[in-house]
Scaffold this active site. Structure first.
Site, short mmCIF file in Angstrom:
data_model
loop_
_atom_site.label_atom_id
_atom_site.label_comp_id
_atom_site.label_asym_id
_atom_site.label_seq_id
_atom_site.Cartn_x
_atom_site.Cartn_y
_atom_site.Cartn_z
N CYS A 254 -32.71 -25.01 13.01
CA CYS A 254 -31.28 -25.00 12.63
C CYS A 254 -30.45 -26.10 13.65
O CYS A 254 -30.35 -26.37 15.17
CB CYS A 254 -30.80 -24.24 12.77
SG CYS A 254 -29.22 -23.91 13.05
N CYS B 27 -27.31 -24.72 14.74
CA CYS B 27 -27.13 -24.44 16.09
C CYS B 27 -28.07 -24.36 17.44
O CYS B 27 -27.22 -24.83 17.98
CB CYS B 27 -28.37 -22.81 16.01
SG CYS B 27 -28.56 -22.49 14.03
N ASP B 28 -28.47 -25.35 17.01
CA ASP B 28 -30.02 -26.09 18.39
C ASP B 28 -29.10 -27.39 18.60
O ASP B 28 -29.44 -27.66 19.97
CB ASP B 28 -30.80 -26.13 18.31
CG ASP B 28 -31.32 -24.79 18.58
OD1 ASP B 28 -30.35 -23.59 18.26
OD2 ASP B 28 -32.38 -23.94 17.39
#
Ligand code: NDP
Length: 272
Positions: A91, A94-95
């Site tokens: 992701c 997200c990261d």
């Protein structure tokens, strides 16, 4: 599985995934929610109350909200699995933030991979897009955007044989094999992003409700579940199991709220 969540409203400094969930549980408990952990083995959705066969016995349910999510597809390499959360991610949204100024790679040839690569240009200094074939599944416009971006380099006809850095507990690179001529090479990177698709967790519902061609639950009126096009009374679905587009914690939470309101309305209307 997410550690740092940077984009959930109300957490200006970000929050750890487990802490966010723990807080949500406490809040629900304050309003009387009862929690039971069990593995769902089988369901019968043709009767109401629905019958859920679980590891904790049979649970009858007048309403059911399916929120079983979607699982990212992984390559399945032991080195990849060992480094999830240590430089291997599924992701970028997200990261990606953690790879500011670093060199990373994205695997895949569909729109997800293109989107991840384009998103990562905000943070990473260089992105190498690795794809196993010469042709791409991605839409023309996304592919063109990727090809035009100076930070992104495309490498086709390559598969990843190993993610390097297991001993150091952080991604150091990937060993690649050229599928056309068998040549092996090492690409030094700090992050590897998987963009090879997701699989909705709907196997146990298959044949009982309407799923789309890829197994996602089809919903109508946002969260109502159907069978042969007809709404199944009392059955709702929310989150990634019915959303292939947004896939964010906040959108999942939002559709969860819709499902809860619908379930409450259903119970009230039926005198329960
Ligand atoms: P896709 O199934 O379209 O693409 C998956 C890609 O990963 C393919 O290129 C496939 O290679 C590759 N792949 C799969 N398994 C492996 C493996 N084991 N090793 C190496 N490569 C692998 O999935 P997406 O998630 O990209 O897209 C799903 C749907 O969602 C599509 O309809 C897409 O258009 C849509 N979508 C739209 C977006 C947008 O419009 N912004 C963003 C994201 C998704 P191969 O081609 O060789 O099979």
């Amino acid at each position: 599985m997410t550690t740092q969540v940077e984009n959930f409203p109300g957490w200006p400094e970000g929050v750890q995934g487990p802490e966010l969930i723990d807080n949500m549980k406490k809040q629900a408990a304050r309003f009387g929610a009862d929690f039971q952990l069990a593995h769902l083995n089988a369901v019968d959705l043709n009767v109401n109350p629905f019958r859920l066969q679980t590891s904790a016995g049979e649970i009858p349910a007048r309403t059911l909200i399916v929120a079983s999510g979607a699982s990212a597809r992984w390559l399945g390499l032991p080195s990849e699995q060992a480094l999830i959360g240590h430089g291997v991610s599924s992701c970028a949204t997200c990261d990606g933030f953690f790879f500011r100024g670093k060199e990373v790679a994205v695997v895949g040839g569909g729109d997800s991979a293109m989107e991840e690569a384009l998103f990562l240009t905000r943070f990473a200094s260089k992105i190498t897009l690795l794809h196993r074939r010469p042709g791409f599944r991605a839409s023309k416009i996304m592919l063109e955007r990727v090809m035009a971006h100076t930070k992104i380099e495309l490498r086709t006809n390559v598969v990843i044989e190993e993610v390097l850095g297991v001993e150091e507990k952080e991604v150091k690179g990937v060993r690649l094999r050229d599928v056309a001529n068998g040549t092996k090479s090492i690409l030094p990177i700090s992050g590897l992003f998987l963009g090879i698709g997701h699989e909705p967790n709907t196997k146990m519902f298959s044949g009982q409700i309407d799923l789309d061609g890829d197994g996602y639950i089809r919903t109508t009126g946002n969260v109502l579940v159907t069978r042969n096009g007809v709404v199944v009374p009392g059955l709702f679905a929310c989150g990634d199991v019915q959303d292939r587009r947004y896939r964010q914690a906040i959108t999942a939470a939002g559709s969860g709220c819709m499902a809860a309101l619908e379930a409450e309305k259903f119970l009230e209307e039926h005198g329960h």
